[in-house]
Design a protein around this motif. Structure first.
Motif, PDB file in Angstrom:
ATOM      1  N   GLU A 866       7.851  -6.988  -3.217  1.00  0.00           N
ATOM      2  CA  GLU A 866       8.316  -7.799  -4.355  1.00  0.00           C
ATOM      3  C   GLU A 866       7.274  -7.745  -5.464  1.00  0.00           C
ATOM      4  N   CYS A 867       6.963  -6.546  -5.902  1.00  0.00           N
ATOM      5  CA  CYS A 867       5.878  -6.361  -6.857  1.00  0.00           C
ATOM      6  C   CYS A 867       6.228  -5.215  -7.797  1.00  0.00           C
ATOM      7  N   SER A 868       6.442  -5.545  -9.066  1.00  0.00           N
ATOM      8  CA  SER A 868       6.787  -4.505 -10.037  1.00  0.00           C
ATOM      9  C   SER A 868       5.555  -3.930 -10.727  1.00  0.00           C
ATOM     10  N   ASN A 869       4.414  -4.662 -10.684  1.00  0.00           N
ATOM     11  CA  ASN A 869       3.191  -4.168 -11.318  1.00  0.00           C
ATOM     12  C   ASN A 869       1.991  -4.618 -10.485  1.00  0.00           C
ATOM     13  N   PRO A 870       1.676  -3.903  -9.406  1.00  0.00           N
ATOM     14  CA  PRO A 870       0.581  -4.321  -8.518  1.00  0.00           C
ATOM     15  C   PRO A 870      -0.787  -4.311  -9.183  1.00  0.00           C
ATOM     16  N   SER A 871      -0.957  -3.577 -10.263  1.00  0.00           N
ATOM     17  CA  SER A 871      -2.276  -3.440 -10.876  1.00  0.00           C
ATOM     18  C   SER A 871      -2.608  -4.565 -11.852  1.00  0.00           C
ATOM     19  N   TYR A 872      -1.651  -5.427 -12.132  1.00  0.00           N
ATOM     20  CA  TYR A 872      -1.910  -6.497 -13.108  1.00  0.00           C
ATOM     21  C   TYR A 872      -2.940  -7.482 -12.556  1.00  0.00           C
ATOM     22  N   THR A 873      -3.896  -7.856 -13.397  1.00  0.00           N
ATOM     23  CA  THR A 873      -4.908  -8.847 -13.025  1.00  0.00           C
ATOM     24  C   THR A 873      -4.618 -10.152 -13.738  1.00  0.00           C
ATOM     25  N   ASN A 874      -4.258 -11.146 -12.973  1.00  0.00           N
ATOM     26  CA  ASN A 874      -3.987 -12.454 -13.544  1.00  0.00           C
ATOM     27  C   ASN A 874      -5.309 -13.157 -13.839  1.00  0.00           C
ATOM     28  N   PRO A 875      -5.511 -13.653 -15.063  1.00  0.00           N
ATOM     29  CA  PRO A 875      -6.808 -14.246 -15.411  1.00  0.00           C
ATOM     30  C   PRO A 875      -7.101 -15.544 -14.669  1.00  0.00           C
ATOM     31  N   TRP A 876      -6.064 -16.144 -14.047  1.00  0.00           N
ATOM     32  CA  TRP A 876      -6.283 -17.423 -13.375  1.00  0.00           C
ATOM     33  C   TRP A 876      -6.417 -17.274 -11.863  1.00  0.00           C
ATOM     34  N   ILE A 877      -5.646 -16.395 -11.261  1.00  0.00           N
ATOM     35  CA  ILE A 877      -5.670 -16.319  -9.798  1.00  0.00           C
ATOM     36  C   ILE A 877      -6.125 -14.961  -9.290  1.00  0.00           C
ATOM     37  N   GLY A 878      -6.686 -14.133 -10.164  1.00  0.00           N
ATOM     38  CA  GLY A 878      -7.250 -12.861  -9.740  1.00  0.00           C
ATOM     39  C   GLY A 878      -6.215 -11.762  -9.661  1.00  0.00           C
ATOM     40  N   SER A 879      -6.584 -10.677  -9.013  1.00  0.00           N
ATOM     41  CA  SER A 879      -5.709  -9.509  -8.920  1.00  0.00           C
ATOM     42  C   SER A 879      -4.582  -9.794  -7.937  1.00  0.00           C
ATOM     43  N   PHE A 880      -3.467 -10.199  -8.457  1.00  0.00           N
ATOM     44  CA  PHE A 880      -2.356 -10.530  -7.581  1.00  0.00           C
ATOM     45  C   PHE A 880      -1.059  -9.890  -8.017  1.00  0.00           C
ATOM     46  N   GLY A 881      -1.121  -9.016  -9.003  1.00  0.00           N
ATOM     47  CA  GLY A 881       0.061  -8.292  -9.415  1.00  0.00           C
ATOM     48  C   GLY A 881       1.099  -9.158 -10.091  1.00  0.00           C
ATOM     49  N   ILE A 882       2.187  -8.494 -10.496  1.00  0.00           N
ATOM     50  CA  ILE A 882       3.286  -9.177 -11.169  1.00  0.00           C
ATOM     51  C   ILE A 882       4.607  -8.695 -10.574  1.00  0.00           C
ATOM     52  N   ALA A 883       5.496  -9.626 -10.331  1.00  0.00           N
ATOM     53  CA  ALA A 883       6.847  -9.303  -9.886  1.00  0.00           C
ATOM     54  C   ALA A 883       7.826  -9.848 -10.923  1.00  0.00           C
ATOM     55  N   GLN A 884       8.642  -8.984 -11.486  1.00  0.00           N
ATOM     56  CA  GLN A 884       9.642  -9.412 -12.457  1.00  0.00           C
ATOM     57  C   GLN A 884      10.870  -9.915 -11.715  1.00  0.00           C
ATOM     58  N   LYS A 885      11.146 -11.216 -11.844  1.00  0.00           N
ATOM     59  CA  LYS A 885      12.313 -11.815 -11.198  1.00  0.00           C
ATOM     60  C   LYS A 885      13.474 -11.827 -12.194  1.00  0.00           C
ATOM     61  N   GLY A 886      14.648 -11.490 -11.706  1.00  0.00           N
ATOM     62  CA  GLY A 886      15.798 -11.336 -12.583  1.00  0.00           C
ATOM     63  C   GLY A 886      16.411 -12.650 -13.028  1.00  0.00           C
TER      64      GLY A 886
END
Length: 951
Positions: A866-886
């Motif tokens: 459930e991850c559309s962009n695993p390389s995204y680094t969230n500035p608040w919770i660290g490297s946790f990627g991004i999942a685009q929910k429809g």
């Protein structure tokens, strides 16, 4: 001086108008019945939401959305909060019936949250007057019976200059039915497709209207059955059905720590001889075998019972004066359940006594873990509201113009009692786990005095079913908490025409208000003393007084000119003096312009504020052992890399090589910091100042004359909130002091000579800001009548451009609009589309509710799940990627039939296609709760039937 003059003018005007009205009463000639009827009609209350000037056009210079009685019925909903939640501009309230893990006296009520700014920043009125609020500033909408509602006006604009505090996100004004003649009865039954969540409603309304009097009474009852987590896959698992192996916690089988090797062991399931270590097996944290799914024992949505009695009367005393009064009494009983307490040495400090007969390691104080599933934690709340509103109003002629006046008194009093069972009374638990002896062949508590007081030995390590009820009775904590809140509100208003201009009459309105808020909260003494496993809190007791005066002026500047069919301005100013924090003045400026008859252009600039509540100011303090990072730590703090911070620490007397210590007295080992060995204080702050806001709106209303019944609205809003009242944690306080150099926060803590923090105050503060912008779009069209009936189409949408929050000075801005940073996110687009049809005695409506997609954290980055962009680094919770929910859309259907005997049958299905929205792992659109599912979403298909009979 200006405000004193305004106040004096308003008082003088009110006194003058009172004298004038009495004189008119004494000299008025007798009227015919027909004249009386006409005059009575002119004395009916005119409620214009957002203005005290009654002559302002319905299409005012501010955005007001109205739901009439027909639109309310078309939702198939019977709770005001649920009805309002359908509006695209309304966010999830701070507390919902699905917030099983939430605590406090407000739990069990239903609330509204405009513009996602919080329920405390939405002002709720009934017939233009304030409704009851709790000590935390929340207005429980369940106390307002839907059967008495004529319409709901929602002012999506700041209105502190008109109504005073709290109208930052907007105003919900509920207008009740008036001048009703006859009787009406309603019955309603609804149920989820899963066979739970039944709702049963019944109400009766009767009214009688004469030339002089209009009386109406209504009684309503509503019963809502609970919905349990274990009834459906969506709620059964903590992280949803896609991840059934996640969300398992401490089990009901006793777990112990071997004092010799430091390993953990669990009693074999079904074994009862806990003293025999041969009955244990090693604990495997990666296995579910010894864990427990707590959702099995929890309510997803609390059940409740509501009872309400409403009486209203209006009496025409003279041709020019009428009296009015209303009284409401409502009760709400609600109940929610949590799984048994995760009882352990870690949580309580208790151990199994070395001389306890059930101890598998005799001679050792044994560390243990065990969930008390046999005794779930149940909170039962009872809320009782009494609300009385009395007043008088009248009309007269002054300066050759019509004037009106009104004066009134509103009284609201709420009593809330909460009883919580299922927590552990720690003194009894300590005795039950203490030393034992054998008496008459039975294991008993060793201390005779304890036995006489009811002590029963507790074999805490035995699994489910092996503990006698006498033990549960002995260790069970029955906690009772009570809250009391009261409002006394006196108002006087006057308004009318001053003089005429070529473009129309200049109108003015003014008034004064005195309000007293007081209340108290008394938690259970054992909870306050930390003697139970229930959440501890201290008592609250306080009050404040408010004196206010306002003036509003409406000036028609131009009319009937080329390009200016109408141009007018409206100015309002309100002075408020609070006994706790002092005075504030809030102004509002509005303009309306019609370049052509079909088009209205409107704009407002409004200042607003939210006063700190009694809870904010006088709530009891609590203690906590916080985990924090000291910026003066020479290895991991900011001082290690920032010379300026190091210099500030040194100037404050902190030793050069200072190291922060954890609870064990050891230096911290990472930038995660450590838990304080000293309890820090948290809670209210009597020095709080009000939150402040500025709201700007710009809108268009287009009603083309060549298409009768068609209206377009487009409104832009920009709300900026500052001095937000929020809790501040230890790390932020220290960073504000040393990193941001904000001296006010340096007074919140003390250090000893070694630099160790010995006290710290985490009480509420005026911190941070919110900046939100967006557009509201409405299209409403009533088609010409056809041989097939009458059709109506309504579309209302909100597009969120921006929602940025900042937690304090120098902090990173958190962007929430359509995105996820810091575990929150808000929809870019919310939209409702409704088609309604009426033909003779038949009717139907179809509604589509749309929510756009959101970016959420990934379930897993490596491997990507459930991850559309695993390389995204969230500035608040660290490297946790991004999942685009429809996105998701829910469809509702309602069918109606009116029988010849004035009876109406209604059948409806909400979420007819049984659609389920996405699960969000780091988007908390509501308060606490599990699974990560937006309460605004439908979790099941819902069927309902109702019958209405008029007499």
């Amino acid at each position: 001086m200006k405000q004193k003059t305004m106040l004096a003018t308003a008082i003088a005007a009110a006194l003058m108008l009172h004298t004038w009205a009495v004189s008119a009463q004494d000299t008025a000639p007798a009227q015919s019945d027909q004249a009386d009827a006409t005059k009575a009609k002119s004395l009916e209350t005119v409620t214009v939401t957002g203005s005290h000037i009654r002559s302002v056009d319905v299409e005012t210079s501010q955005p007001v959305y109205t739901m009439d009685r027909q639109a309310i019925k078309a939702t198939g909903l019977t709770n005001v909060s649920d009805i309002l939640a359908r509006m695209p501009s309304v966010g999830t309230p701070d507390i919902t019936p699905q917030d099983t893990l939430a605590s406090g006296p407000d739990v069990g009520g239903t609330y509204v949250n405009l513009r996602y700014l919080g329920s405390q920043r939405t002002l709720v009125l009934v017939n233009g007057r304030r409704w009851s609020t709790s000590l935390s500033g929340m207005t429980d909408l369940s106390t307002i019976p839907v059967s008495m509602i004529e319409r709901i006006d929602v002012l999506k604009d700041g209105a502190s200059s008109v109504y005073g505090a709290d109208a930052i996100g907007g105003v919900v004004n509920i207008i009740t039915r008036d001048h009703y003649d006859g009787g009406e009865a309603n019955v309603y039954f609804g149920e989820n497709g899963g066979g739970d969540g039944q709702q049963k409603n019944a109400d009766f309304t009767w009214g009688h209207t004469t030339l002089k009097n209009a009386f109406i009474v209504s009684a309503a009852y509503q019963e809502l059955s609970p919905v349990w987590d274990n009834r459906r896959d969506l709620t059964r698992y903590a992280d949803g059905p896609r991840h059934p192996d996640d969300g398992w916690g401490l089990g009901p089988w006793g777990r112990v720590l071997d004092p010799d090797n430091g390993n953990t062991y669990v009693i074999n399931h079904g074994a009862t001889d806990t003293a025999n270590f041969a009955n244990y097996h090693p604990y495997d944290s990666s296995s579910l075998a010894d864990k427990y799914r707590t959702s099995k024992d929890m309510t997803f949505r609390a059940g409740s019972k509501l009872k309400n009695l409403y009486v209203q009367d209006r009496y025409k005393l003279t041709d020019n004066i009428s009296l009015h009064g209303s009284a409401t009494y409502s009760t709400r009983d609600s109940s929610n359940q949590l799984a048994g307490y995760p009882f352990s040495t870690d949580a309580t400090g208790l151990t199994i006594d070395p001389d306890n007969a059930y101890n598998p390691f005799p001679g050792n104080a044994t560390t243990f873990w065990r969930r008390t599933v046999e005794m779930p934690r149940i909170t039962r709340s009872n809320s009782r509201l009494a609300h009385i509103d009395v007043g008088a109003e009248g009309y007269f002629t002054f300066l050759d113009h019509d004037w009106n006046w009104d004066t009134g008194y509103t009284f609201s009093q709420t009593h809330i009692r909460q009883i919580t069972t299922g927590n552990i009374y720690l003194p009894n638990a300590e005795k039950a786990l203490g030393p034992t002896t054998i008496l008459n062949g039975q294991v008993v508590c060793a201390d005779a005095a304890d036995r006489a007081a009811g002590c029963v030995p507790w074999n805490i390590l035995a699994g489910p079913g092996a503990t006698p009820q006498s033990v549960w009775n002995y260790v069970n904590s029955v906690s009772t908490a009570r809250q009391f809140a009261q409002t006394d509100d006196f108002t006087a208003n006057v308004g009318g025409g001053l003089f005429d201009l070529p473009a129309g009459t200049v109108n003015i309105a003014g008034g004064i208000e005195h309000r007293r808020e007081k209340g108290s909260y008394h938690p259970d003494p054992n909870d306050s003393a930390g003697l139970t496993t229930n959440l501890a809190s201290a008592p609250t007791n306080g009050r404040y007084d408010v004196n206010e005066a306002y003036l509003e002026l409406d000036v028609p500047v131009l009319r009937d000119l080329p390009g200016v069919q109408e141009f007018g301005i409206n100015i309002a100013s309100r002075y408020s003096h609070y006994s706790d924090f002092g005075s504030t003045v809030n102004n509002k400026y509005s303009v309306r312009w019609r370049p052509i008859n079909d088009l209205l252009v409107r704009a407002t600039y409004a200042e607003g504020f939210r006063a700190p509540t009694i809870d904010d100011l006088y709530g009891g303090t609590g203690q906590s052992f916080e985990t924090f990072l000291d910026p003066c730590d020479s290895a991991f703090g900011a001082a290690a890399t920032n010379a300026t911070v190091a210099a500030r620490c040194a100037a404050a007397g902190v030793p050069t090589n200072y190291r922060q210590k954890d609870q064990a007295g050891n230096p911290i080992t990472s930038n995660a910091g450590g838990q304080s060995p000293t309890a820090f204080l948290s809670g209210s702050n009597p020095q709080l100042k009000p939150e402040t806001s500025v709201t700007r709106t710009f809108g268009l209303v287009y009603s083309p004359h060549y298409v009768e019944g068609l209206d377009f609205t487009l409104d832009y809003y920009d709300i900026r909130l500052t001095n937000a009242i929020a809790a501040v944690d230890a790390s932020d306080i220290l960073n504000f002091c040393y990193v941001q150099n904000v001296s006010d926060f340096c007074n919140r803590f003390t250090r000893n000579g070694a630099g160790v923090i010995t006290s710290l105050n985490e009480s509420l503060a005026n911190l941070g800001s919110i900046d939100t912008q967006g557009y509201d779009v409405g299209i409403h069209y009533r088609l010409p009548e056809t041989p097939f009936g009458t059709f109506r189409v309504a579309s209302d949408s909100t597009y969120l451009v921006k929602y940025d929050t900042t937690s304090g000075p120098g902090q990173v801005t958190n962007t929430l609009a359509g995105f996820m940073d810091n575990e929150e996110g808000l929809y870019r687009v919310r939209s409702n589309l409704q088609l309604d049809w009426d033909y003779k005695q038949f009717g139907a409506s179809w509604t589509i509710r749309y929510y756009s997609g959101l970016k959420d954290s990934c379930w897993s980055v490596s491997p990507a799940v459930e991850c559309s962009n695993p390389s995204y680094t969230n500035p608040w919770i660290g490297s946790f990627g991004i999942a685009q929910k429809g996105s998701v859309a829910f469809n509702d259907l309602q069918l109606r039939y009116t029988a010849p005997w004035k009876g109406t049958f209604t059948f409806g299905v909400n979420n007819i296609f049984n659609k389920q929205g996405p699960l969000y792992y780091n988007v908390t659109l509501a308060g606490a709760g599990s699974p990560p599912y937006n309460p605004a979403f439908d979790y099941d298909r819902y069927f309902y039937v109702s019958y209405n009979q008029k007499f």
